[in-house]
Scaffold this active site. Sequence first.
Site, mmCIF file in Angstrom:
data_model
loop_
_atom_site.group_PDB
_atom_site.id
_atom_site.type_symbol
_atom_site.label_atom_id
_atom_site.label_comp_id
_atom_site.label_asym_id
_atom_site.label_seq_id
_atom_site.Cartn_x
_atom_site.Cartn_y
_atom_site.Cartn_z
ATOM 1 N N HIS A 160 -3.595 3.333 0.759
ATOM 2 C CA HIS A 160 -4.859 3.545 0.029
ATOM 3 C C HIS A 160 -4.610 3.578 -1.472
ATOM 4 O O HIS A 160 -5.399 3.060 -2.255
ATOM 5 C CB HIS A 160 -5.510 4.868 0.455
ATOM 6 C CG HIS A 160 -6.287 4.778 1.730
ATOM 7 N ND1 HIS A 160 -7.229 3.805 1.954
ATOM 8 C CD2 HIS A 160 -6.256 5.545 2.856
ATOM 9 C CE1 HIS A 160 -7.751 3.974 3.164
ATOM 10 N NE2 HIS A 160 -7.171 5.012 3.735
ATOM 11 N N ASP A 218 -4.089 0.318 6.983
ATOM 12 C CA ASP A 218 -3.347 0.138 8.241
ATOM 13 C C ASP A 218 -2.353 -1.020 8.109
ATOM 14 O O ASP A 218 -1.194 -0.901 8.505
ATOM 15 C CB ASP A 218 -4.319 -0.166 9.402
ATOM 16 C CG ASP A 218 -4.951 1.100 9.973
ATOM 17 O OD1 ASP A 218 -4.553 2.208 9.548
ATOM 18 O OD2 ASP A 218 -5.829 0.979 10.850
ATOM 19 N N GLU A 278 -9.814 0.825 5.257
ATOM 20 C CA GLU A 278 -8.989 1.402 6.330
ATOM 21 C C GLU A 278 -8.107 0.328 6.966
ATOM 22 O O GLU A 278 -6.936 0.565 7.252
ATOM 23 C CB GLU A 278 -9.869 2.067 7.387
ATOM 24 C CG GLU A 278 -10.584 3.327 6.903
ATOM 25 C CD GLU A 278 -9.631 4.364 6.316
ATOM 26 O OE1 GLU A 278 -8.505 4.508 6.827
ATOM 27 O OE2 GLU A 278 -10.012 4.998 5.318
ATOM 28 N N HIS A 319 0.091 4.859 5.698
ATOM 29 C CA HIS A 319 -1.325 4.470 5.610
ATOM 30 C C HIS A 319 -1.953 5.064 4.340
ATOM 31 O O HIS A 319 -2.647 4.371 3.591
ATOM 32 C CB HIS A 319 -2.054 4.939 6.874
ATOM 33 C CG HIS A 319 -3.547 4.838 6.802
ATOM 34 N ND1 HIS A 319 -4.249 3.804 7.391
ATOM 35 C CD2 HIS A 319 -4.473 5.636 6.222
ATOM 36 C CE1 HIS A 319 -5.538 3.980 7.168
ATOM 37 N NE2 HIS A 319 -5.705 5.089 6.463
ATOM 38 N N GLU A 320 -1.680 6.342 4.094
ATOM 39 C CA GLU A 320 -2.247 6.998 2.898
ATOM 40 C C GLU A 320 -1.691 6.388 1.619
ATOM 41 O O GLU A 320 -2.423 6.189 0.647
ATOM 42 C CB GLU A 320 -1.985 8.510 2.928
ATOM 43 C CG GLU A 320 -2.609 9.249 4.105
ATOM 44 C CD GLU A 320 -4.115 9.036 4.210
ATOM 45 O OE1 GLU A 320 -4.780 8.835 3.182
ATOM 46 O OE2 GLU A 320 -4.630 9.044 5.353
HETATM 47 ZN ZN LIG Z 1 -7.446 5.863 5.625
#
Ligand SMILES: [Zn+2]
Length: 412
Positions: A280, A358, A354, A276-277
């Site tokens: 980003h 995801d 977000e 997930h990071e």
């Molecule tokens: Zn996040």
Amino acid sequence: MTPTLVFYIIIGFIVISFVIDQILDALNVKHFDDPIPQELADVYDEESYRKSQDYKKVNAKFSTRTSSFMLVVTLAFFFADGFAFVDNLARSVSSNEIIVGLIFFGIIMIGSDILTTPFSYYKTFVIEERFGFNKSTPALFFMDKLKGWLMTIIVGGGLLALVIWFYQLSGSSFWLYAWIVFAVFAVVMNMFYAKLIVPLFNKQQPLEEGSLRVKIEQYAATVGFKLNNIFVIDGSKRSTKANAYFSGFGSEKRITLYDTLINDLEEEEIVAVLAHEVGHYQKNHIIINLVTSILLTGFTLWLLGSFISMPIFSEALGVTQPSFHIGLIAFGVLYTPISGITGFLMSLLSRKFEYQADNYAKDTYAGEPLIRSLKKLSRNSLSNLTPHPLYVKLHYSHPTLLQRYRNLKGLK
Ligand SMILES: [Zn+2]
């Protein structure tokens, strides 16, 4: 427009923003006891659910009391011409506008810190303690405060002095020079935050050898992310709550995992959070956020530039000699409707990011372990599973657990 009218507009803005916050909080509180959505039924067992209900209620009550107290003090300060008093005090020390501005904000900030510290102390050592989250000690708490203060004096004081100096040199077009300085500062902070600021408060180490590292290595290789950019931070010295975040860009990019996260989650779940990071980063969220905040700063400074030299704002606060620092206080309050709107748009963007992160984790790794990790993290921080939709729209930087669950399951 008379100074008195401006004064009452300022008071009106303070009261209205307090009332809006209270309405939102009350709406949210009304939904604390809503039935838990079926998809999230396995987040809490009966005991931890009861505990989470308690935690929400205690925090809501505490937040209402804190903000009511601060409202009363703020209004009293405005009605008693407090800013004029502090301005006089600062002017009795020096006639240099930069020094006067520094002393003025120094006094205001010391005053507000003395008022708010008992509340944050209570929050940490009574509320968080009672629910088993707190790991901090009074010594660490005050040490953090001291370091925070030194940073504010050096960095905040330095920037303020520079901006007032620009104002003296170039009048209302000071905003352009201030913007350049703030933009450079934002880029440097974004890049070197992990190297300059984090070490003042925490220890961080590269992820150690072992099966987790092997799993992460395998994942990182599939998406072309360098492993020497993954660090573990000792978040456990302050709280049991877990977290992970991405910071910096270019050669300074890194993912920071809290040691609490590594303790709480299975290895597969940690890799999913890490994915997930990485999402980003790969989706350019870091750069987009940085550029947006620089543009927003430019807009705010430009607006400040056209307001600051009007003597009516100083007069409204009972100060006869117009100055940068008094203008800044009035502007700060009058800007709240705009910052409310920009804040809303920024959290909208953040929630969108977000979902994208995801989805990235789901596409490049797997959705199920991410769902499991989100559920565990929600349980361990006793989070609210039934927030009011309007409260989410205005305050949440992340979608709710239910929204993320549905998105990951492709149920939108
Ligand atoms: Zn996040």
